[in-house]
Design an enzyme around this catalytic site. Structure first.
Site, PDB file in Angstrom:
ATOM      1  N   LYS A 118      40.300  35.971  47.439  1.00 27.10           N
ATOM      2  CA  LYS A 118      40.034  37.545  47.485  1.00 27.10           C
ATOM      3  C   LYS A 118      40.999  38.385  47.649  1.00 27.10           C
ATOM      4  CE  LYS A 118      35.351  37.353  47.711  1.00 27.10           C
ATOM      5  NZ  LYS A 118      34.464  37.858  46.713  1.00 27.10           N
ATOM      6  N   SER A 157      37.627  27.711  46.087  1.00 26.66           N
ATOM      7  CA  SER A 157      37.870  29.239  46.311  1.00 26.66           C
ATOM      8  C   SER A 157      38.446  29.795  47.588  1.00 26.66           C
ATOM      9  CB  SER A 157      36.553  29.945  45.810  1.00 26.66           C
ATOM     10  OG  SER A 157      35.516  29.509  46.821  1.00 26.66           O
TER      11      SER A 157
END
Length: 333
Positions: free
Chosen positions: A53, A305
């Protein structure tokens, strides 16, 4: 379709140079032998703040006018985007406010607090987080940095796949988790950046949170009730608008995986790659295990992720999954 192009991802890579970690590719000869192909895992769990992110949050702040950035920024997030925006804001020496679910994992809340962001909470089951963000932003003159629905956030997320394809050319497919859809959209854009033979981009989401799969089948965004999934970062009720416009054109397919398979993927990533994956971070690997027999021959990339696992949640999931995957024949699918 969106006017975004692979050039946006390339520009983001320039903004992120010397800021984001160029995360490693993990491999396991045993997994490769069992699946009959090379598998590389892009370990964004080793990124600053523990997930991909930061790439989108920092790229969004870098693209702002200095006077706009100086007024402060705000976001809504299940945790990882909030951490990323808090760090990006600190790097630019501006104030950040984050709106997170009251039941967000403690490890994420502690990290956000340590980075100096102001934390506001909301009831995930009641929803309305975007309304809260909008109201606070208007009252305080803050700029909203969405977790997915923003071109600079999407472009920053796409640098994960841009690095992956540079470091491992010739992939036939990339598996990527889908929540709001920004990472999948960025991956799809990067995959179309001059790949001579093309690479399939396969999104993966929890079966109980399959808003993107339903929306792609319907040809329009579909809203679902707030889902209950161990993959807390992927518990969206509707795909974000801009990522969906990209994904409906460029995403090759989508897999919806059951909860037990997500937990199994966490265990496989630990056992074979020694990688810690939060449930949302393991979803793409779960998709690989489910779809591997339907892929063309050739190497495959998987995006891990994030690794911001809360130990009290992670350990029991891992314990039960390890017992399950090792109880009979040690095969992956």
């Amino acid at each position: 379709m969106s006017s975004m192009t692979p050039l946006d991802v390339l520009n983001a890579a320039g903004n992120l140079r010397r800021v984001a970690v160029r995360t490693p590719l993990l491999s396991s000869p045993l997994v490769d032998a069992i699946l009959g192909r090379r598998v590389v895992v892009k370990a964004e769990s080793m990124q600053r703040t523990g997930s991909f992110k930061l790439r989108g949050a920092y790229n969004a702040l870098a693209a702002m006018r200095p006077e706009q950035r100086a007024c402060g920024v705000i976001c809504a997030s299940s945790g990882n985007h909030a951490q990323a925006l808090a760090l990006a804001a600190r790097l630019f020496a501006v104030a950040a406010t984050v709106v997170v679910p009251a039941d967000a994992p403690a490890v994420k809340l502690q990290a956000i607090d340590a980075l100096g962001a102001r934390i506001m909470t909301y009831d995930r089951r009641a929803g309305h987080r975007d309304a809260v963000v909008q109201q606070v932003a208007e009252e305080r003159g803050l700029t909203i940095v969405p977790s997915a629905n923003h071109p600079d956030v999407i472009a920053g997320a796409g640098t994960v796949a841009w690095e992956l394809l540079q470091d491992e050319p010739g992939l036939v497919a990339i598996f990527v988790p889908v929540g709001g859809g920004g990472l999948a959209a960025g991956t799809a854009l990067a995959a179309h950046a001059g790949q001579p033979h093309g690479v399939r981009v396969i999104g993966v989401e929890p079966a109980v949170a399959d808003d993107t799969r339903r929306s792609l089948h319907a040809g329009r965004r579909i809203s679902i009730p707030p889902p209950r999934t161990i993959a807390d970062g992927l518990g969206h009720t509707e795909p974000a608008y801009l990522p969906f416009e990209i994904n409906r054109k460029l995403l090759d397919s989508i897999e919806a995986v059951p909860e037990h398979r997500i937990a199994d993927a966490m265990a496989y990533l630990w056992q074979y790659y020694r990688a810690t994956a939060e449930p949302s971070g393991a979803v793409a690997f779960a998709g690989l295990l489910q779809a591997v027999d339907r892929l063309p021959a050739g190497p495959v990339g998987v995006v891990l992720s994030g690794g911001n696992a809360d130990w009290t949640t992670y350990r029991p999931l891992l314990d039960s999954a390890m017992e399950r995957i090792n109880s009979d024949a040690p095969v992956l699918h």
